[in-house]
Design a protein around this motif. Structure first.
Motif, PDB file in Angstrom:
ATOM      1  N   ILE A   2      23.131  57.930  74.614  1.00 49.09           N
ATOM      2  CA  ILE A   2      21.971  57.469  75.369  1.00 49.09           C
ATOM      3  C   ILE A   2      20.748  57.505  74.454  1.00 49.09           C
ATOM      4  CG2 ILE A   2      20.479  57.904  77.338  1.00 49.09           C
ATOM      5  CD1 ILE A   2      22.826  59.158  78.755  1.00 49.09           C
ATOM      6  N   THR A 166      26.629  57.708  78.298  1.00 48.42           N
ATOM      7  CA  THR A 166      27.267  58.914  78.818  1.00 48.42           C
ATOM      8  C   THR A 166      28.741  58.965  78.440  1.00 48.42           C
ATOM      9  OG1 THR A 166      25.722  58.958  80.691  1.00 48.42           O
ATOM     10  CG2 THR A 166      27.751  60.236  80.903  1.00 48.42           C
ATOM     11  N   GLU A 169      29.339  59.888  74.782  1.00 47.28           N
ATOM     12  CA  GLU A 169      29.082  61.293  74.481  1.00 47.28           C
ATOM     13  C   GLU A 169      30.283  62.171  74.829  1.00 47.28           C
ATOM     14  OE1 GLU A 169      25.504  62.300  76.488  1.00 47.28           O
ATOM     15  OE2 GLU A 169      24.210  61.184  75.111  1.00 47.28           O
ATOM     16  N   THR A 170      31.235  61.620  75.560  1.00 42.52           N
ATOM     17  CA  THR A 170      32.446  62.366  75.928  1.00 42.52           C
ATOM     18  C   THR A 170      33.655  61.504  75.587  1.00 42.52           C
ATOM     19  OG1 THR A 170      32.288  61.492  78.183  1.00 42.52           O
ATOM     20  CG2 THR A 170      31.291  63.641  77.764  1.00 42.52           C
TER      21      THR A 170
END
Length: 223
Positions: A2, A166, A169-170
């Motif tokens: 982000i 998001t 990031e994972t």
């Protein structure tokens, strides 16, 4: 990843402008994935990543022709969202690149459906009522429709940046692994380019082949 709030704002505004370019204003082809992703990469501080992302998305989107009443995905805002989020990923992460390209395809489809929704609203707000024609009123109605299209593109871009950022990031949720992603991206781009050959016609196939050969030679020399 982000982006920071100022970058999010700039990318959202860019997505709104490119939504206008697709149909409402100009049609300068700035909303093509290659240009849109390149601009997004520049704003996000990673122009190279934006171009890499844009080249793959352009190859896949090349055969899409938004003609007449055809239902087509909206490339501009989706490409900005994909490239803007990918700009913060590690440069060597092929998984992030594959996820961004796949996301662009899905988000572009959602953007296309939002365009249909907007056009239904335009029928209500941009068509003057029966009676004497007031040029100033018609101008205001059409400007209002353009503002709505800009806002729609900005919202689609912002939502895409937040969702994909998001997810990136994972990355553990993605079943692919780095050794698989490079061939998957190459095969996807090759298949998309092959499907677009019909757009050139037989007379132009030698020019297409010459350009492809020149690009292959250039890549070989750089390697």
């Amino acid at each position: 990843m982000i982006p920071d709030p100022p970058t999010l704002l700039l990318l959202s505004l860019l997505g709104g402008l490119l939504a206008l370019d697709a149909t409402s204003v100009g049609q300068f082809m700035l909303s093509r994935p290659l240009i849109a992703a390149g601009l997004a990469g520049m704003i996000a501080g990673n122009p190279e990543g934006g171009i890499v992302c844009g080249v793959l998305m352009e190859a896949i989107h090349l055969a899409v022709l938004p003609v007449g009443a055809a239902r087509t995905p909206e490339a501009g805002p989706a490409s900005v969202a994909a490239a803007g989020a990918f700009a913060g990923a590690p440069a060597s992460s092929q998984v992030a690149l594959l996820a961004s390209v796949v996301f662009m395809l899905g988000w572009g489809w959602l953007g296309g459906r939002s365009m249909e929704w907007m056009r239904r609203i335009n029928v209500r707000i941009a068509v003057p009522p029966p009676g004497p024609v007031d040029p100033e009123r018609i101008e205001r109605l059409h400007l209002g429709a353009m503002v709505l299209d800009f806002a729609r593109g900005a919202v689609v871009t912002l939502a895409g940046l937040l969702v994909l950022g998001t997810l990136l990031e994972t990355l553990g949720w993605i079943p692919f692994r780095e050794p698989w992603t490079r061939p998957a991206l190459a095969l996807s781009a090759a298949a998309a380019l092959a499907s677009s050959l019909r757009l050139f016609g037989r007379r132009r196939l030698p020019l297409f082949a010459a350009g492809a050969a020149a690009g292959a030679v250039l890549l070989w020399l750089r390697a």
